[in-house]
Design a protein around this motif. Structure first.
Motif, short mmCIF file in Angstrom:
data_model
loop_
_atom_site.label_atom_id
_atom_site.label_comp_id
_atom_site.label_asym_id
_atom_site.label_seq_id
_atom_site.Cartn_x
_atom_site.Cartn_y
_atom_site.Cartn_z
N HIS A 30 0.78 -1.23 0.00
CA HIS A 30 0.00 0.00 0.00
C HIS A 30 0.82 1.29 0.00
CE1 HIS A 30 -3.32 -2.66 0.46
NE2 HIS A 30 -2.97 -3.04 1.68
N TYR A 31 2.14 1.17 0.13
CA TYR A 31 3.01 2.35 0.07
C TYR A 31 4.19 2.08 -0.86
CZ TYR A 31 0.38 3.97 4.17
OH TYR A 31 -0.62 4.36 5.02
N PRO A 32 3.93 1.64 -2.08
CA PRO A 32 5.03 1.33 -2.99
C PRO A 32 5.88 2.56 -3.29
CG PRO A 32 2.98 1.49 -4.21
CD PRO A 32 2.62 1.50 -2.75
N GLU A 33 7.18 2.36 -3.32
CA GLU A 33 8.12 3.42 -3.68
C GLU A 33 8.18 4.56 -2.65
OE1 GLU A 33 9.92 3.56 -6.91
OE2 GLU A 33 9.35 1.44 -6.95
N ARG A 34 7.57 4.38 -1.50
CA ARG A 34 7.61 5.44 -0.48
C ARG A 34 8.87 5.36 0.38
NH1 ARG A 34 4.86 9.83 -1.82
NH2 ARG A 34 2.60 9.55 -1.91
N LEU A 35 9.44 4.18 0.49
CA LEU A 35 10.67 4.04 1.27
C LEU A 35 11.86 4.38 0.39
CD1 LEU A 35 12.05 3.17 3.93
CD2 LEU A 35 12.19 0.86 2.97
N GLY A 36 12.57 5.45 0.77
CA GLY A 36 13.79 5.81 0.04
C GLY A 36 14.96 5.02 0.56
N THR A 37 15.15 5.08 1.88
CA THR A 37 16.23 4.34 2.56
C THR A 37 15.80 3.98 3.97
OG1 THR A 37 17.89 5.64 1.35
CG2 THR A 37 18.67 4.38 3.24
N MET A 38 16.12 2.77 4.38
CA MET A 38 15.96 2.39 5.79
C MET A 38 17.36 2.12 6.33
SD MET A 38 14.08 -0.85 7.65
CE MET A 38 12.42 -0.18 7.68
N ILE A 39 17.71 2.80 7.40
CA ILE A 39 19.03 2.62 8.00
C ILE A 39 18.86 2.07 9.41
CG2 ILE A 39 21.24 3.70 8.52
CD1 ILE A 39 20.40 6.04 6.69
#
Length: 296
Positions: free
Chosen positions: A180-189
């Protein structure tokens, strides 16, 4: 793969092909969705969202249509944009999740401090994540970006998070974000990752698609200085080697959240009550633009 439902690799990157596919995707979604259209849910068939869902399904229009239709139904049922800070205040009081600032690419940063997240209420944990993401999406408009950075502090990673129920929760959140949130995550650190986290990650990573996995960076305590590659020193908290001496103040944070919420909820109510016709939705140029009036 059916030639009618996908774009050939040779042409999928051309603006005209993407625009054509976005319009075909929109038509399919309108055919599938049986609910009424309004200014709120029509945002999901706006140009940027259509492209996000197309990319998430490798430009297969039929698969993207099913995915987007499922998101429309899910959002109507869950209404994540309407979650109030009051609903999750018991969690927010711990200072485990808050908005940190913006990274070097102007993407909003939401931070999660796992060692402060001692709540056993699994439904509440999911609601907190949804609240944070929805807020970051609103913040994206300020810097004209389309995704966020998620900073996760794994210091003192609690053993109870490796229980079957918490493992399943983590998997469900991963699936929820992908669906439901495709392409919303740029980076997870993920920082301060202890050895025990490797076991947890081996289980979770099986449910993370390749594109998302490439956006996840896991740093041990000794490698925390690498944060500077993504976030300016002025934004990084002092406990992570930066210059930001911010101390979480729950009362001040709630005041800010509720002030934002007051303005946003008025817009949500107005958007939900403003009907949109199918003819409007089918126009080549998106006729449904959310009207963001400046605060008086």
């Amino acid at each position: 793969m059916d030639s009618d439902s996908s774009i050939s690799n040779s042409g999928c990157n051309s603006p005209s092909s993407i625009e054509e596919s976005a319009q075909r995707l929109k038509k399919k979604v309108i055919e599938l969705y049986q609910g009424p259209w309004n200014q709120l849910n029509a945002r999901l068939v706006g140009p940027q969202n259509l492209r996000r869902y197309l990319r998430a399904r490798s430009y297969d229009i039929d698969k993207a249509a099913v995915m987007l239709h499922e998101s429309l139904v899910w959002r109507e049922d869950v209404r994540p944009e309407s979650i109030s800070a009051r609903e999750i205040e018991v969690h927010l009081k711990r200072g485990a999740n808050f908005f940190l600032g913006y990274d070097k690419r102007k993407r909003p940063i939401m931070i999660s401090k796992v060692h402060l997240d001692i709540d056993e209420h699994l439904e509440l944990k999911t609601k907190v994540v949804l609240y944070q993401i929805e807020r970051c999406i609103r913040m994206m408009r300020k810097t004209k970006v389309s995704n966020l950075t998620w900073l996760v502090d794994l210091k003192h990673f609690p053993a109870h998070l490796m229980s079957p129920s918490h493992t399943q929760l983590a998997i469900s959140i991963v699936k929820l974000l992908s669906s439901h949130y495709p392409e919303r995550l740029g980076t997870m650190i993920a920082i301060n990752a202890p050895a025990i986290f490797n076991v947890f990650w081996k289980v979770i990573s099986r449910f993370v698609d390749r594109n998302t996995a490439q956006k996840i960076i896991i740093l041990k305590s000794k490698d925390i200085s690498r944060l500077r590659s993504f976030i300016d020193d002025e934004v990084i908290e002092t406990e992570y080697g930066g210059l930001n001496d911010y101390v979480y103040d729950h009362e001040e944070n709630m005041k800010t959240l509720l002030e934002e919420e007051k303005v946003w909820m008025k817009k949500v109510t107005r958007y939900r009550n403003e009907a949109v016709s199918v003819d409007q939705l089918l126009e080549t140029r998106n006729p449904v633009k959310m009207r963001h009036k400046k605060k008086q």
